[in-house]
Design a protein around this motif. Structure first.
Motif, PDB file in Angstrom:
ATOM      1  N   LYS A 119     -22.339 -41.767  12.769  1.00 15.96           N
ATOM      2  CA  LYS A 119     -23.620 -42.430  12.540  1.00 15.96           C
ATOM      3  C   LYS A 119     -23.559 -43.930  12.820  1.00 15.96           C
ATOM      4  N   ALA A 120     -22.411 -44.547  12.587  1.00 14.68           N
ATOM      5  CA  ALA A 120     -22.315 -45.992  12.775  1.00 14.68           C
ATOM      6  C   ALA A 120     -20.867 -46.395  13.028  1.00 14.68           C
ATOM      7  N   ILE A 121     -20.716 -47.489  13.772  1.00 15.07           N
ATOM      8  CA  ILE A 121     -19.407 -48.103  14.007  1.00 15.07           C
ATOM      9  C   ILE A 121     -19.529 -49.571  13.626  1.00 15.07           C
ATOM     10  N   LEU A 122     -18.628 -50.021  12.779  1.00 13.59           N
ATOM     11  CA  LEU A 122     -18.602 -51.421  12.363  1.00 13.59           C
ATOM     12  C   LEU A 122     -17.267 -52.016  12.782  1.00 13.59           C
ATOM     13  N   TYR A 123     -17.306 -52.994  13.669  1.00 11.60           N
ATOM     14  CA  TYR A 123     -16.078 -53.621  14.161  1.00 11.60           C
ATOM     15  C   TYR A 123     -15.702 -54.776  13.239  1.00 11.60           C
ATOM     16  N   ALA A 124     -14.550 -54.641  12.575  1.00 12.28           N
ATOM     17  CA  ALA A 124     -14.116 -55.649  11.612  1.00 12.28           C
ATOM     18  C   ALA A 124     -13.100 -56.627  12.186  1.00 12.28           C
ATOM     19  N   PRO A 145     -25.624 -57.142   8.468  1.00  8.05           N
ATOM     20  CA  PRO A 145     -24.630 -57.470   9.496  1.00  8.05           C
ATOM     21  C   PRO A 145     -25.273 -58.319  10.586  1.00  8.05           C
ATOM     22  N   SER A 146     -24.649 -59.413  10.922  1.00  5.28           N
ATOM     23  CA  SER A 146     -25.234 -60.325  11.902  1.00  5.28           C
ATOM     24  C   SER A 146     -24.224 -60.786  12.943  1.00  5.28           C
ATOM     25  N   GLY A 147     -23.039 -60.194  12.913  1.00  6.96           N
ATOM     26  CA  GLY A 147     -22.027 -60.585  13.891  1.00  6.96           C
ATOM     27  C   GLY A 147     -22.363 -60.077  15.284  1.00  6.96           C
ATOM     28  N   LYS A 148     -21.917 -60.801  16.284  1.00  6.66           N
ATOM     29  CA  LYS A 148     -22.125 -60.421  17.675  1.00  6.66           C
ATOM     30  C   LYS A 148     -20.764 -60.317  18.363  1.00  6.66           C
ATOM     31  N   LEU A 149     -20.626 -59.353  19.253  1.00 10.29           N
ATOM     32  CA  LEU A 149     -19.349 -59.145  19.925  1.00 10.29           C
ATOM     33  C   LEU A 149     -18.983 -60.347  20.782  1.00 10.29           C
ATOM     34  N   SER A 150     -17.758 -60.790  20.647  1.00 15.25           N
ATOM     35  CA  SER A 150     -17.285 -61.938  21.420  1.00 15.25           C
ATOM     36  C   SER A 150     -16.677 -61.522  22.745  1.00 15.25           C
ATOM     37  N   GLU A 151     -16.642 -60.242  23.002  1.00 16.87           N
ATOM     38  CA  GLU A 151     -16.204 -59.729  24.301  1.00 16.87           C
ATOM     39  C   GLU A 151     -16.871 -58.390  24.556  1.00 16.87           C
ATOM     40  N   LYS A 191     -21.026 -50.479  34.281  1.00 19.65           N
ATOM     41  CA  LYS A 191     -21.726 -49.981  33.107  1.00 19.65           C
ATOM     42  C   LYS A 191     -20.787 -50.065  31.912  1.00 19.65           C
ATOM     43  N   VAL A 192     -21.222 -50.767  30.869  1.00 17.94           N
ATOM     44  CA  VAL A 192     -20.352 -50.999  29.718  1.00 17.94           C
ATOM     45  C   VAL A 192     -20.883 -50.261  28.482  1.00 17.94           C
ATOM     46  N   ARG A 193     -20.020 -50.115  27.476  1.00 21.40           N
ATOM     47  CA  ARG A 193     -20.433 -49.450  26.241  1.00 21.40           C
ATOM     48  C   ARG A 193     -21.287 -50.384  25.382  1.00 21.40           C
ATOM     49  N   TYR A 194     -20.736 -51.563  25.077  1.00 19.96           N
ATOM     50  CA  TYR A 194     -21.443 -52.572  24.296  1.00 19.96           C
ATOM     51  C   TYR A 194     -21.231 -53.919  24.982  1.00 19.96           C
ATOM     52  N   PRO A 195     -22.288 -54.580  25.434  1.00 18.09           N
ATOM     53  CA  PRO A 195     -22.128 -55.835  26.174  1.00 18.09           C
ATOM     54  C   PRO A 195     -21.736 -57.008  25.298  1.00 18.09           C
ATOM     55  N   PHE A 196     -21.230 -58.047  25.927  1.00 21.27           N
ATOM     56  CA  PHE A 196     -20.933 -59.295  25.255  1.00 21.27           C
ATOM     57  C   PHE A 196     -22.159 -59.764  24.466  1.00 21.27           C
ATOM     58  N   GLY A 197     -21.971 -60.105  23.198  1.00 19.36           N
ATOM     59  CA  GLY A 197     -23.085 -60.559  22.373  1.00 19.36           C
ATOM     60  C   GLY A 197     -23.829 -59.456  21.659  1.00 19.36           C
ATOM     61  N   TYR A 198     -23.399 -58.204  21.838  1.00 18.98           N
ATOM     62  CA  TYR A 198     -24.101 -57.096  21.210  1.00 18.98           C
ATOM     63  C   TYR A 198     -23.859 -57.074  19.702  1.00 18.98           C
ATOM     64  N   GLY A 199     -24.860 -56.659  18.958  1.00 15.25           N
ATOM     65  CA  GLY A 199     -24.708 -56.542  17.511  1.00 15.25           C
ATOM     66  C   GLY A 199     -26.020 -56.171  16.883  1.00 15.25           C
ATOM     67  N   LEU A 200     -26.015 -55.138  16.031  1.00 12.21           N
ATOM     68  CA  LEU A 200     -27.215 -54.689  15.351  1.00 12.21           C
ATOM     69  C   LEU A 200     -27.250 -55.235  13.934  1.00 12.21           C
ATOM     70  N   SER A 201     -28.419 -55.244  13.340  1.00  9.07           N
ATOM     71  CA  SER A 201     -28.571 -55.663  11.948  1.00  9.07           C
ATOM     72  C   SER A 201     -29.544 -54.708  11.267  1.00  9.07           C
ATOM     73  N   TYR A 202     -29.800 -54.937   9.983  1.00  6.98           N
ATOM     74  CA  TYR A 202     -30.748 -54.110   9.248  1.00  6.98           C
ATOM     75  C   TYR A 202     -32.186 -54.533   9.472  1.00  6.98           C
ATOM     76  N   ALA A 203     -32.383 -55.660  10.139  1.00  8.37           N
ATOM     77  CA  ALA A 203     -33.737 -56.159  10.377  1.00  8.37           C
ATOM     78  C   ALA A 203     -34.441 -55.283  11.412  1.00  8.37           C
ATOM     79  N   LYS A 204     -35.748 -55.132  11.268  1.00  6.58           N
ATOM     80  CA  LYS A 204     -36.531 -54.362  12.234  1.00  6.58           C
ATOM     81  C   LYS A 204     -37.117 -55.280  13.284  1.00  6.58           C
TER      82      LYS A 204
END
Length: 204
Positions: A119-124, A145-151, A191-204
């Protein structure tokens, strides 16, 4: 640095989640125990983990690389988790569809083996001795969660320019020039899985 003992030993999520929400009922089971090498790992706890996962509202899996896979002393030969861990995640997901995978790693992980089954993946990352206090606050909704992928998380090692260069015995040849990470992906239309800067949050 990965072998340095912290001043305060990090608490597991089975301890930090109730600290955030005292009403939460958490049952813990070892899925696998890592050692300093793959030969020292214990992968014999799957039956107990499967039984523990059944019927629970959610299952949170700690998934991590080990010293045998990721170290400052050598290059990684793969960007995947150990095959047992991938199998473990998928088997747990079959007995409980509400699986959250918390990934502890120093860099990109190829999640193609299990990402569609959870259901979810959280990169720590490797966020230090208090990481699970922060993770618990995210999982329990105390913070968004508000982090964004740095790579960029690529789909496979073969998609990277480093793979095209290959391994050298006598040094490193930086043939990619300015085409580092996401620049290479953009230039070559990878084609990448999650691009640089990707990140989801609980906000709509």
């Amino acid at each position: 640095s990965a072998c340095v003992n912290p001043y305060v030993n990090a608490l597991g999520l089975d301890k930090t989640i109730p600290m955030v929400d005292p009403t939460a009922k958490v049952t813990y089971a070892d899925g696998y125990i890592y050692g300093y090498s793959m030969a020292m790992c214990d992968f014999h706890n799957l039956p107990l983990a499967l039984e523990t996962a059944k019927g629970k509202d959610y299952v949170v899996i700690h998934a991590s690389t080990s010293f045998a896979i990721e170290s400052e002393q050598h290059d990684r030969q793969s960007i995947k988790f150990d095959p047992y861990i991938e199998e473990f995640i998928n088997k747990i997901a079959k007995v409980n569809p509400n699986v959250i995978v918390v990934m502890y790693a120093g860099s990109v992980i190829d999640v193609s083996a299990f990402c569609k089954n959870v259901k979810a993946i959280l990169y720590a990352g490797f966020a230090g001795q208090a990481v699970n206090e922060a993770i618990a606050e995210i999982l329990m909704g105390k913070v968004s969660p508000s982090g964004k992928l740095s790579e960029t998380f690529i789909n496979s090692l073969e998609d990277s320019f480093a793979y095209q260069i290959g391994y050298l015995d006598d040094g490193v040849n930086y043939e990619e020039g300015l085409l580092l990470g996401c620049r290479y992906d953009d230039k070559k239309k990878v084609k990448v899985r999650y691009p640089f800067g990707y990140g989801l949050s609980y906000a709509k």
